[in-house]
Each structure stands twice: as C-alpha cells, then as structure tokens.
Design a protein around this motif. Structure first.
Motif: not given
Lengths: 108, 113
Positions: A3-4, A30, A33, A35, A48, A86, A90, A92-93, A95-96, A98-100
């Motif tokens: 959760e972000v 890992s 970001h 944005l 980043m 935003i 990241k 494990l894996g 994908k990013l 995102f927070g709301a």
C-alpha cells in the motif's frame, strides 16, 4: 500487499511557502519515485530514490528506508508548481505501485 | 531531451471495437510498461515487457489485452472488444534498466461509448 499512502490529499499554499508532501509504504522496496502530473494528464519523473536525499532546483526528496517513509519538499513555491504530485514505489518485480497523489495549488 | 511519444492523444471508440494504442519509447531503453488511470483513480500497472516478452502483468491484463513490439521501435497495446470500463488514460513508460528513472509518455485518453 503493498500500500502506498500519501498525505495530504489536497494542499493549498501561498506563493513562497515551503511545502511538504509525505508518502508511506508498507513493504520493502528497491526504489521510490516522485512524479508530477499536470492537468493535461502527462506524467513527468521528478526523482528516483533508494536511500538518503536528492535535490533538484527547488525540489528536495528524502527517504527513510527503515521507517518506510519519503517526503517531497518544495522551497519558495510558485504558482507554476501547481500540479498533482504522485509517489510510486517499486517493490520486488518490475512494476510501479502508485499512491493516490497530492493535489497542490499554489496561489499568487 | 529524449521523450516517449504516444499516439493518438485521444481516441473515441464504440463498445466492442478493437483499439491499438501506440508508443515510441526512448531508443536505447530496454524495459517497457503500460499503465492506465481511470478518471479520478490511481495510476495502475498493466504490463511490463522486456527482451521481446511480457515479464510481469497485472490481473487487469487479461486475454482482452495484448502487447507487441513489432519493429524494434514501436510498442503497442491492443485492446480487443472494448468495454465501457476500459475508458481511461493509458500511459506508456520505459526505462534503461530495472531500477532506473521511468520516462512516461503524455498518455492516450481512450473513451469507449
């Protein structure tokens, strides 16, 4: 589950004010970001981070890996800083996650 | 500065039709992604692509969706038999490595009517 969470959701500031936006996350990551998304919808990468602190112009980003927390600071805010900020992590894996987003409005 | 180019910027399509969203990533980048943002909601991950194959996909990315890098420069997202709930902003992104800065396109706003 990762959760972000961002705070605040909305922020209105006067031109020149120092602004802080916070981001907390729940699992090891890992990288994190920050944005920026403008009203037209386009997304621009600001920072980043995987540790410590980064500075670019009037923007500063910090991260505390142990506390699973990051902050984005804007010094001497200006109306052109008005946008959605935003946080995205990241885990494990590839994908990013995102927070709301935080909607920032800087008034002149 | 290198940029990610997405076309079209806005597409309106009839429910049930197929659409192809196109992206030209930064030329020396190796990792490619599609994300989407339904109006008023968070950006959410769809798929990542590396070495000419899908490396990870979300539960959203079902058989209705497919990705392709047909010619070494374009990266496409195909949505078959579009539904009203596919209406969203679709973002292409790329990176030089796994843990490097992410570069996003300006997005394609898809409206399914």
């Amino acid at each position: 589950k990762n959760e972000v969470e961002q705070s605040p959701q909305n922020l209105t500031a006067q031109e020149g004010e120092f602004i802080t936006i916070n981001c907390s996350y729940s699992v090891g990551i890992s990288a994190l970001h920050w944005l920026q998304q403008h009203p037209g919808g386009g997304i621009v990468s600001l920072f980043m981070l995987s540790s410590g602190k980064k500075k670019h112009g009037r923007l500063i980003a910090t991260i505390n890996i142990q506390e699973k927390h990051s902050s984005l600071h804007i010094t001497a805010s200006h109306p052109r800083d008005s946008a959605v900020y935003i946080c995205a992590t990241k885990p494990l894996g590839n994908k990013l996650v995102f927070g709301a987003g935080t909607i920032l409005r800087v008034k002149s | 500065e290198p940029e990610v180019t997405q076309t079209p910027s806005h597409q309106v399509t009839q429910m049930g039709q197929e659409v192809i969203l196109r992206c030209v990533p930064i030329s020396n980048h190796l990792y490619f992604y599609w994300y989407r943002q339904i109006l008023g909601q968070k950006v959410e991950f769809l798929v990542s692509f590396y070495n000419n194959e899908i490396s990870e996909k979300s539960e959203i990315f079902d058989d209705q969706f497919s990705v392709e890098r047909p010619d070494g420069s374009n990266f496409t997202l195909k949505i078959r038999s579009t539904k009203l709930e596919d209406s969203a902003m679709y973002f292409c992104a790329c990176g030089a490595g796994v843990n490097t800065e992410a570069f996003f396109g300006q997005g394609t706003r898809l409206t399914v009517v």
